[in-house]
Write a protein that holds these residues in place. Structure first.
Motif, PDB file in Angstrom:
ATOM      1  N   VAL A  71       0.870  -1.173   0.000  1.00 35.69           N
ATOM      2  CA  VAL A  71       0.000   0.000   0.000  1.00 35.69           C
ATOM      3  C   VAL A  71       0.905   1.219   0.000  1.00 35.69           C
ATOM      4  CG1 VAL A  71      -1.753   1.329   1.232  1.00 35.69           C
ATOM      5  CG2 VAL A  71      -1.851  -1.174   1.237  1.00 35.69           C
ATOM      6  N   SER A  73       0.842   5.291   0.267  1.00 33.92           N
ATOM      7  CA  SER A  73      -0.004   6.407   0.685  1.00 33.92           C
ATOM      8  C   SER A  73       0.790   7.699   0.560  1.00 33.92           C
ATOM      9  CB  SER A  73      -0.439   6.234   2.142  1.00 33.92           C
ATOM     10  OG  SER A  73      -1.216   5.067   2.279  1.00 33.92           O
ATOM     11  N   GLN A  94      -4.302  10.298  -0.238  1.00 37.57           N
ATOM     12  CA  GLN A  94      -4.748   9.226  -1.126  1.00 37.57           C
ATOM     13  C   GLN A  94      -3.767   8.053  -1.065  1.00 37.57           C
ATOM     14  OE1 GLN A  94      -5.042  11.432  -4.886  1.00 37.57           O
ATOM     15  NE2 GLN A  94      -7.269  11.381  -4.671  1.00 37.57           N
ATOM     16  N   SER A  95      -4.304   6.852  -1.273  1.00 39.00           N
ATOM     17  CA  SER A  95      -3.501   5.625  -1.253  1.00 39.00           C
ATOM     18  C   SER A  95      -3.813   4.780  -2.470  1.00 39.00           C
ATOM     19  CB  SER A  95      -3.806   4.792  -0.002  1.00 39.00           C
ATOM     20  OG  SER A  95      -3.479   5.481   1.172  1.00 39.00           O
ATOM     21  N   TYR A 117       4.191   7.144   2.458  1.00 37.27           N
ATOM     22  CA  TYR A 117       4.155   6.148   3.522  1.00 37.27           C
ATOM     23  C   TYR A 117       3.831   4.823   2.844  1.00 37.27           C
ATOM     24  CZ  TYR A 117       2.866   4.590   8.281  1.00 37.27           C
ATOM     25  OH  TYR A 117       2.791   3.978   9.496  1.00 37.27           O
ATOM     26  N   ALA A 118       4.575   3.760   3.148  1.00 36.01           N
ATOM     27  CA  ALA A 118       4.349   2.476   2.479  1.00 36.01           C
ATOM     28  C   ALA A 118       4.269   1.342   3.486  1.00 36.01           C
ATOM     29  CB  ALA A 118       5.469   2.203   1.485  1.00 36.01           C
TER      30      ALA A 118
END
Length: 142
Positions: A71, A73, A94-95, A117-118
């Motif tokens: 994911v 973000s 948003q992601s 951010y992952a």
């Protein structure tokens, strides 16, 4: 009474471990990209890793894949993110979910630093770039 892990080899260790991100260093992974690995096998995670990146304008991550879902973000800034032949521009808040084994990458298309951010569904980071051997980092503690 301390909480303990159940059904793991580490059942005598407490599951309550605070990690102070402010004390974790940023690393330059490539020109214009700084990374802070927050949580991984290196500090006790069993099933995921979480990291953040600060990316200079026009810089990013080249096309690669992971054997697990990811994911991505966007915290602040603008990122063009691609999966295979599709792309989209994401902004703060948003992601995007990247399926396992799909070729993807991103770049900062804004004029300010991009903060991403992952989360990877693995306790260590593994990525394959083109047909090279996979890169593995933040492996379990020996």
């Amino acid at each position: 009474m301390a909480l303990t892990r159940k059904n793991h080899d580490l059942d005598s260790e407490s599951i309550m471990k605070t990690i102070s991100h402010a004390e974790q260093p940023r690393e330059e992974w490539r020109a214009g990209v700084e990374t802070r690995m927050q949580v991984s096998a290196a500090n006790g995670a069993l099933q995921l890793c979480i990291f953040e990146q600060w990316v200079a304008p026009a810089m990013g991550a080249p096309t690669h894949s992971h054997p697990v879902e990811e994911v991505l973000s966007v915290v602040t800034g603008e990122a063009e993110i691609w999966i295979d032949d599709e792309s989209a521009v994401l902004i703060g808040g948003q992601s995007l979910v990247v399926p396992a084994n799909r070729k993807h990458g991103f770049r900062n298309v804004g004029s300010e630093t991009l903060h991403v951010y992952a989360v990877l569904a693995s306790s260590f980071f593994e990525a394959t770039f083109d047909d090279r051997e996979p890169v593995r980092r933040w492996l379990p503690l020996a």
